[in-house]
Design an enzyme around this catalytic site. Structure first.
Site, PDB file in Angstrom:
ATOM      1  CG  ASP A  50      -1.801   1.242   1.289  1.00  0.00           C
ATOM      2  OD1 ASP A  50      -2.934   1.155   0.786  1.00  0.00           O
ATOM      3  OD2 ASP A  50      -1.350   2.300   1.811  1.00  0.00           O
ATOM      4  CE1 TYR A  55       0.800   7.931   2.310  1.00  0.00           C
ATOM      5  CE2 TYR A  55       1.236   5.626   1.843  1.00  0.00           C
ATOM      6  CZ  TYR A  55       0.435   6.600   2.381  1.00  0.00           C
ATOM      7  OH  TYR A  55      -0.732   6.233   3.015  1.00  0.00           O
ATOM      8  CE  LYS A  80      -3.656   4.748   0.535  1.00  0.00           C
ATOM      9  NZ  LYS A  80      -2.240   4.600   0.889  1.00  0.00           N
ATOM     10  CG  HIS A 113      -4.564   9.841   0.111  1.00  0.00           C
ATOM     11  ND1 HIS A 113      -3.224   9.722  -0.193  1.00  0.00           N
ATOM     12  CD2 HIS A 113      -4.673   9.436   1.398  1.00  0.00           C
ATOM     13  CE1 HIS A 113      -2.569   9.253   0.868  1.00  0.00           C
ATOM     14  NE2 HIS A 113      -3.419   9.085   1.836  1.00  0.00           N
TER      15      HIS A 113
HETATM   16  P1  NAD Z   1       0.754   1.645  11.968  1.00  0.00           P
HETATM   17  O1  NAD Z   1      -0.365   1.681  12.938  1.00  0.00           O
HETATM   18  O2  NAD Z   1       0.857   0.567  10.974  1.00  0.00           O
HETATM   19  O3  NAD Z   1       2.064   1.737  12.852  1.00  0.00           O
HETATM   20  C1  NAD Z   1       3.330   1.612  12.293  1.00  0.00           C
HETATM   21  C2  NAD Z   1       4.371   1.790  13.384  1.00  0.00           C
HETATM   22  O4  NAD Z   1       4.131   0.865  14.450  1.00  0.00           O
HETATM   23  C3  NAD Z   1       5.766   1.454  12.862  1.00  0.00           C
HETATM   24  O5  NAD Z   1       6.362   2.596  12.325  1.00  0.00           O
HETATM   25  C4  NAD Z   1       6.469   0.949  14.099  1.00  0.00           C
HETATM   26  O6  NAD Z   1       6.965   2.039  14.841  1.00  0.00           O
HETATM   27  C5  NAD Z   1       5.349   0.310  14.883  1.00  0.00           C
HETATM   28  N1  NAD Z   1       5.254  -1.163  14.719  1.00  0.00           N
HETATM   29  C6  NAD Z   1       5.175  -1.896  13.579  1.00  0.00           C
HETATM   30  N2  NAD Z   1       5.069  -3.198  13.854  1.00  0.00           N
HETATM   31  C7  NAD Z   1       5.079  -3.303  15.195  1.00  0.00           C
HETATM   32  C8  NAD Z   1       4.993  -4.399  16.086  1.00  0.00           C
HETATM   33  N3  NAD Z   1       4.865  -5.652  15.644  1.00  0.00           N
HETATM   34  N4  NAD Z   1       5.050  -4.138  17.421  1.00  0.00           N
HETATM   35  C9  NAD Z   1       5.171  -2.886  17.891  1.00  0.00           C
HETATM   36  N5  NAD Z   1       5.241  -1.798  17.088  1.00  0.00           N
HETATM   37  C10 NAD Z   1       5.199  -2.014  15.758  1.00  0.00           C
HETATM   38  O7  NAD Z   1       0.741   3.103  11.294  1.00  0.00           O
HETATM   39  P2  NAD Z   1       0.749   3.772   9.880  1.00  0.00           P
HETATM   40  O8  NAD Z   1       2.030   3.603   9.175  1.00  0.00           O
HETATM   41  O9  NAD Z   1       0.254   5.149  10.111  1.00  0.00           O
HETATM   42  O10 NAD Z   1      -0.407   3.014   9.059  1.00  0.00           O
HETATM   43  C11 NAD Z   1      -0.175   1.874   8.270  1.00  0.00           C
HETATM   44  C12 NAD Z   1      -0.312   2.188   6.799  1.00  0.00           C
HETATM   45  O11 NAD Z   1      -1.577   2.738   6.517  1.00  0.00           O
HETATM   46  C13 NAD Z   1       0.663   3.263   6.279  1.00  0.00           C
HETATM   47  O12 NAD Z   1       1.971   2.776   6.110  1.00  0.00           O
HETATM   48  C14 NAD Z   1      -0.026   3.651   4.999  1.00  0.00           C
HETATM   49  O13 NAD Z   1       0.249   2.684   3.996  1.00  0.00           O
HETATM   50  C15 NAD Z   1      -1.484   3.614   5.409  1.00  0.00           C
HETATM   51  N6  NAD Z   1      -1.988   4.949   5.801  1.00  0.00           N
HETATM   52  C16 NAD Z   1      -2.980   5.494   5.067  1.00  0.00           C
HETATM   53  C17 NAD Z   1      -3.507   6.727   5.402  1.00  0.00           C
HETATM   54  C18 NAD Z   1      -4.609   7.293   4.579  1.00  0.00           C
HETATM   55  O14 NAD Z   1      -4.951   8.473   4.749  1.00  0.00           O
HETATM   56  N7  NAD Z   1      -5.205   6.534   3.697  1.00  0.00           N
HETATM   57  C19 NAD Z   1      -3.006   7.435   6.500  1.00  0.00           C
HETATM   58  C20 NAD Z   1      -1.993   6.866   7.250  1.00  0.00           C
HETATM   59  C21 NAD Z   1      -1.509   5.615   6.898  1.00  0.00           C
END
Ligand code: NAD
Length: 277
Positions: A50, A55, A80, A113
């Site tokens: 994704d 990004y 997106k 998005h």
């Molecule tokens: P997330 O909730 O996936 O958290 C990621 C963070 O959690 C990592 O950077 C790391 O610090 C920690 N982590 C990862 N694995 C872990 C584990 N097993 N144990 C403990 N900590 C851990 O947050 P995110 O990146 O904001 O969201 C995931 C994905 O969603 C993004 O990478 C993106 O692709 C998407 N996203 C989309 C939007 C949107 O507006 N559509 C907005 C934000 C994110």
């Protein structure tokens, strides 16, 4: 009965496209981090990636697509459309630019998005043209609340396949879930791990102990049992693998409820009604 038992399991989207329940999110990664994380994830059995034009790492995903031995048709790539491109009416050209950076002829899923005021219907018409061209296998939205979907659906010929929204135990949004379910729209969770904060929640830690799993695995499994596609982010091999270990156990109804009860209607990210970008 545990119906989701393999990382290869997919959900049927409303146009027949099949999407993996688990994918890798690559927000806030450089191209090189993205390339490496995608390859690690593919090795760990993930097939869904994704990204988004904003990004600035679609090229990193493209490099991973080029380097992996896994055939393109077995992979599921989401990107997106950014808000400024909606405002400028350049949905079609922004989409082509994404394809060029991804070095692929098509994406599996193209998402709007954010619901940009005044552009919801116009953008969706262009998204429908993209779908008709065959260069996106499915189209959907992100960060749409029920009233945004109402506005879109009145004019839409194609119902969005996905609504990707912030979703985690502090932001459950039961009304949005039931709205999407009724319309045949699959919900996909962003920030499913509360950007890492799941690790410090006592109730989640207690469930992790009980199931012999980690807090991240408990919460990602809760997503699946809600019928919600999930895309945790990590650049680390151990965490990428850990986050895929969610197909060999099942949360009881009672424990699903325990997690649901952590809802605080609390966002970590912007509110779709007030975002200003
Ligand atoms: P997330 O909730 O996936 O958290 C990621 C963070 O959690 C990592 O950077 C790391 O610090 C920690 N982590 C990862 N694995 C872990 C584990 N097993 N144990 C403990 N900590 C851990 O947050 P995110 O990146 O904001 O969201 C995931 C994905 O969603 C993004 O990478 C993106 O692709 C998407 N996203 C989309 C939007 C949107 O507006 N559509 C907005 C934000 C994110």
């Amino acid at each position: 009965m545990n119906t989701l038992t393999s990382i290869g399991d997919r959900v049927d989207l409303n146009n027949g496209t099949r999407m993996p329940w688990l994918g890798l999110g690559v927000y806030q990664m450089t191209d090189e981090e993205t390339r490496q994380a995608c390859l690690l994830a593919l090795d760990a059995g993930y097939r869904s990636l994704d990204t988004a034009s904003v990004y600035k790492n679609e090229a990193g995903v493209g490099q991973a697509l080029r380097e992996t031995d896994i055939p393109r048709e077995d992979l599921f790539v989401t990107t997106k459309l950014w808000n400024d491109d909606q405002r400028a009416g350049r949905t079609m050209s922004a989409f082509q630019e994404s394809l060029d950076r991804l070095e692929t002829d098509y994406v599996d899923l193209y998402l709007v998005h954010w619901p940009v005021r005044g552009h919801i219907v116009g953008t969706w018409k262009a998204m429908e043209d993209i779908l008709a061209s065959g260069r996106a296998k499915a189209i959907g939205v992100s960060n749409f609340l029920p009233h945004h979907l109402d506005e879109l659906l009145v004019a839409a010929e194609v119902v969005p396949a996905i609504n990707q929204v912030e979703f985690h135990p502090h932001l459950v949004q039961p009304n949005l879930l039931s709205y999407c379910k009724a319309q045949g729209i699959v919900v996909e969770a962003w920030s499913p791990l509360m950007q890492g904060q799941v690790a410090s929640e006592k109730t989640i830690a207690a469930l992790a102990e009980k199931y012999g799993k980690t807090p991240a695995q408990i919460v990602l499994r809760w997503d699946l049992q809600h019928g919600v596609v999930t895309i945790p982010k990590s650049t680390r091999k151990s965490r990428i693998e850990e986050n895929a270990g969610i197909f060999d156990f099942e949360l009881s109804e009672e424990d699903m409820g325990v997690l649901n009860d952590l809802d605080e209607t609390r966002r970590l990210g912007p509110d779709p009604d007030t975002f200003a970008f």
